[in-house]
Design an enzyme around this catalytic site. Structure first.
Site, PDB file in Angstrom:
ATOM      1  N   THR A  87      35.142  62.922 117.690  1.00 25.63           N
ATOM      2  CA  THR A  87      36.016  63.842 116.961  1.00 25.63           C
ATOM      3  C   THR A  87      35.114  64.766 116.155  1.00 25.63           C
ATOM      4  OG1 THR A  87      37.691  62.112 116.764  1.00 25.63           O
ATOM      5  CG2 THR A  87      37.922  64.030 115.322  1.00 25.63           C
ATOM      6  N   LYS A 162      43.797  67.076 118.627  1.00 24.44           N
ATOM      7  CA  LYS A 162      43.476  65.865 117.852  1.00 24.44           C
ATOM      8  C   LYS A 162      43.672  66.095 116.347  1.00 24.44           C
ATOM      9  CE  LYS A 162      41.204  62.019 116.652  1.00 24.44           C
ATOM     10  NZ  LYS A 162      41.578  60.662 116.952  1.00 24.44           N
ATOM     11  N   LYS A 237      38.049  62.137 107.187  1.00 24.90           N
ATOM     12  CA  LYS A 237      37.208  62.983 108.068  1.00 24.90           C
ATOM     13  C   LYS A 237      38.100  63.932 108.889  1.00 24.90           C
ATOM     14  CE  LYS A 237      34.560  62.932 112.320  1.00 24.90           C
ATOM     15  NZ  LYS A 237      34.024  62.235 113.471  1.00 24.90           N
TER      16      LYS A 237
HETATM   17  P1  NAD Z   1      30.103  54.593 115.058  1.00 25.25           P
HETATM   18  O1  NAD Z   1      29.420  55.038 113.822  1.00 25.25           O
HETATM   19  O2  NAD Z   1      30.428  53.152 115.243  1.00 25.25           O
HETATM   20  O3  NAD Z   1      29.237  55.042 116.350  1.00 25.25           O
HETATM   21  C1  NAD Z   1      28.455  56.214 116.420  1.00 25.25           C
HETATM   22  C2  NAD Z   1      27.146  55.825 117.099  1.00 25.25           C
HETATM   23  O4  NAD Z   1      26.361  57.004 117.290  1.00 25.25           O
HETATM   24  C3  NAD Z   1      26.297  54.863 116.270  1.00 25.25           C
HETATM   25  O5  NAD Z   1      26.038  53.705 117.028  1.00 25.25           O
HETATM   26  C4  NAD Z   1      25.038  55.663 115.956  1.00 25.25           C
HETATM   27  O6  NAD Z   1      23.859  54.865 115.911  1.00 25.25           O
HETATM   28  C5  NAD Z   1      25.005  56.642 117.115  1.00 25.25           C
HETATM   29  N1  NAD Z   1      24.223  57.843 116.845  1.00 25.25           N
HETATM   30  C6  NAD Z   1      24.224  58.619 115.734  1.00 25.25           C
HETATM   31  N2  NAD Z   1      23.362  59.656 115.884  1.00 25.25           N
HETATM   32  C7  NAD Z   1      22.823  59.518 117.120  1.00 25.25           C
HETATM   33  C8  NAD Z   1      21.861  60.276 117.853  1.00 25.25           C
HETATM   34  N3  NAD Z   1      21.310  61.379 117.349  1.00 25.25           N
HETATM   35  N4  NAD Z   1      21.522  59.837 119.103  1.00 25.25           N
HETATM   36  C9  NAD Z   1      22.073  58.713 119.617  1.00 25.25           C
HETATM   37  N5  NAD Z   1      22.984  57.968 118.968  1.00 25.25           N
HETATM   38  C10 NAD Z   1      23.361  58.365 117.736  1.00 25.25           C
HETATM   39  O7  NAD Z   1      31.425  55.474 115.172  1.00 25.25           O
HETATM   40  P2  NAD Z   1      32.707  55.221 116.090  1.00 25.25           P
HETATM   41  O8  NAD Z   1      33.748  54.500 115.304  1.00 25.25           O
HETATM   42  O9  NAD Z   1      32.267  54.672 117.400  1.00 25.25           O
HETATM   43  O10 NAD Z   1      33.253  56.711 116.249  1.00 25.25           O
HETATM   44  C11 NAD Z   1      32.657  57.622 117.146  1.00 25.25           C
HETATM   45  C12 NAD Z   1      33.503  58.881 117.174  1.00 25.25           C
HETATM   46  O11 NAD Z   1      34.837  58.544 117.599  1.00 25.25           O
HETATM   47  C13 NAD Z   1      33.645  59.593 115.832  1.00 25.25           C
HETATM   48  O12 NAD Z   1      33.575  60.986 116.047  1.00 25.25           O
HETATM   49  C14 NAD Z   1      35.013  59.152 115.344  1.00 25.25           C
HETATM   50  O13 NAD Z   1      35.611  60.111 114.489  1.00 25.25           O
HETATM   51  C15 NAD Z   1      35.770  59.050 116.646  1.00 25.25           C
HETATM   52  N6  NAD Z   1      36.915  58.131 116.618  1.00 25.25           N
HETATM   53  C16 NAD Z   1      36.802  56.899 116.050  1.00 25.25           C
HETATM   54  C17 NAD Z   1      37.891  56.061 116.040  1.00 25.25           C
HETATM   55  C18 NAD Z   1      37.797  54.677 115.423  1.00 25.25           C
HETATM   56  O14 NAD Z   1      38.830  54.062 115.213  1.00 25.25           O
HETATM   57  N7  NAD Z   1      36.598  54.168 115.145  1.00 25.25           N
HETATM   58  C19 NAD Z   1      39.103  56.461 116.600  1.00 25.25           C
HETATM   59  C20 NAD Z   1      39.197  57.703 117.218  1.00 25.25           C
HETATM   60  C21 NAD Z   1      38.081  58.544 117.195  1.00 25.25           C
END
Ligand code: NAD
Length: 290
Positions: A87, A162, A237
């Site tokens: 997102t 979204k 966010k």
């Molecule tokens: P998260 O923080 O668990 O995962 C993000 C991952 O990206 C981490 O493991 C981090 O180490 C990695 N990362 C960061 N910078 C990086 C880079 N430069 N290179 C490689 N890896 C890198 O977050 P999440 O909960 O998995 O969410 C991911 C996305 O999905 C976000 O944009 C969030 O808004 C969206 N989202 C989350 C949810 C939820 O319920 N968690 C629901 C819908 C959407």
């Protein structure tokens, strides 16, 4: 298909695992050293992207997406597709789409709804933006990771859908919580309030499916001491992204603005961080006017 997957966090990890389970050859990279069942480990983003038919990114925000895209786009083969499921702000999605097109790549912005449960169960909803060709290339993968994919329009349309959806969600959760707190002060039983509203014109997903009052309605994070679920900071966010987009296109969104202020106070200045976004109800319970 040969798939590169970058960002193997709470969402990306199980999504990548589901693609591998379905028989695709998945190579993953995450800054944090994580091991995902069935997913081969790359030592960098470009390594995961090299030779892939599709590269999927699932990253925290638009700034990180832009940085990762700048690294991996030169490593990708012409005709391959970059599918961003994070997102992020609409501008970042469109900027990465333009960079991808300039390198002869397809691009889809495909944020998801459904949370970590949906990611693990393969039941996410994808809202996608991009050319018909780009969407067609990504669609079989959406079918594995999710139960529904809506092609919303050109690049950026997925993110637009979204943040509009989640702006409604933030506003209706705040409204549902303040109404419960008002009902309490009027001496109205919460179960009666639910019985009436859930079958009257005030009904909503936040009341009917995710009721913020413990012990009322279907099982929800309220019944688990407001453990998330969908954390208040993630709601914040998305609300901030909605206001950033509204600024950019000069749209009047007073309810979205108010919900953003409420969640900012809750997360930054009160005890909302780490709680489910429905914990707005105990917040309102403790407050009085003014
Ligand atoms: P998260 O923080 O668990 O995962 C993000 C991952 O990206 C981490 O493991 C981090 O180490 C990695 N990362 C960061 N910078 C990086 C880079 N430069 N290179 C490689 N890896 C890198 O977050 P999440 O909960 O998995 O969410 C991911 C996305 O999905 C976000 O944009 C969030 O808004 C969206 N989202 C989350 C949810 C939820 O319920 N968690 C629901 C819908 C959407």
């Amino acid at each position: 298909m040969k798939i590169g997957f970058i960002g193997l966090g709470n969402m990306g990890g199980p999504m990548a695992a589901n693609l591998a389970k379905a028989g695709h050859e998945v190579t993953g990279f995450d800054m944090a050293d994580v091991a995902i069942d069935g997913v081969m480990k790359a030592s960098s983003g470009p390594e995961a992207a090299t030779g892939a038919d599709v590269v999927i990114t699932m990253l925290p925000n638009g700034q990180i997406l832009r940085a990762v895209a700048a690294e991996i786009i030169p490593a990708m083969s012409k005709g391959a597709a970059l599918v961003d499921c994070s997102t992020v702000d609409v501008e970042s999605a469109r900027a990465v789409s333009n960079d991808a097109a300039a390198s002869g790549l397809l691009f889809v912005d495909a944020p998801v709804s459904g949370g970590v449960g949906g990611a693990a169960g393969g039941t996410l909803t994808f809202m996608a933006g991009g050319s018909p060709d780009a969407f067609a290339k990504a669609e079989p993968l959406f079918d594995i990771m999710g139960q529904k994919a809506v092609h919303c329009g050109d690049a950026g349309a997925g993110q637009s859908a979204k943040i509009c959806n989640n702006m409604i969600l933030g506003v209706t959760m705040a409204a549902t919580c303040e109404a419960f707190a008002l009902a309490d002060k009027l001496g109205l039983d919460r179960q009666k309030m639910f019985d009436v509203v859930s079958t009257s014109s005030g009904y909503s997903w936040t009341m009917n499916a995710y009721c913020p009052a413990p012990g009322v309605g279907p099982q929800s994070p309220a019944d688990n001491d407001y453990q998330p679920g969908f954390a208040a900071e993630l709601m914040l966010k998305d609300l901030r992204l909605s206001q950033q987009a509204a600024e950019a296109v000069d749209a009047d969104t007073p309810m979205g603005e108010r919900a953003t202020q409420l969640y900012t106070d809750f997360v930054d200045n009160e005890d909302g961080l780490g709680k489910d976004f429905s914990a707005m109800l105990p917040r309102f319970e403790k407050r009085s006017r003014g």
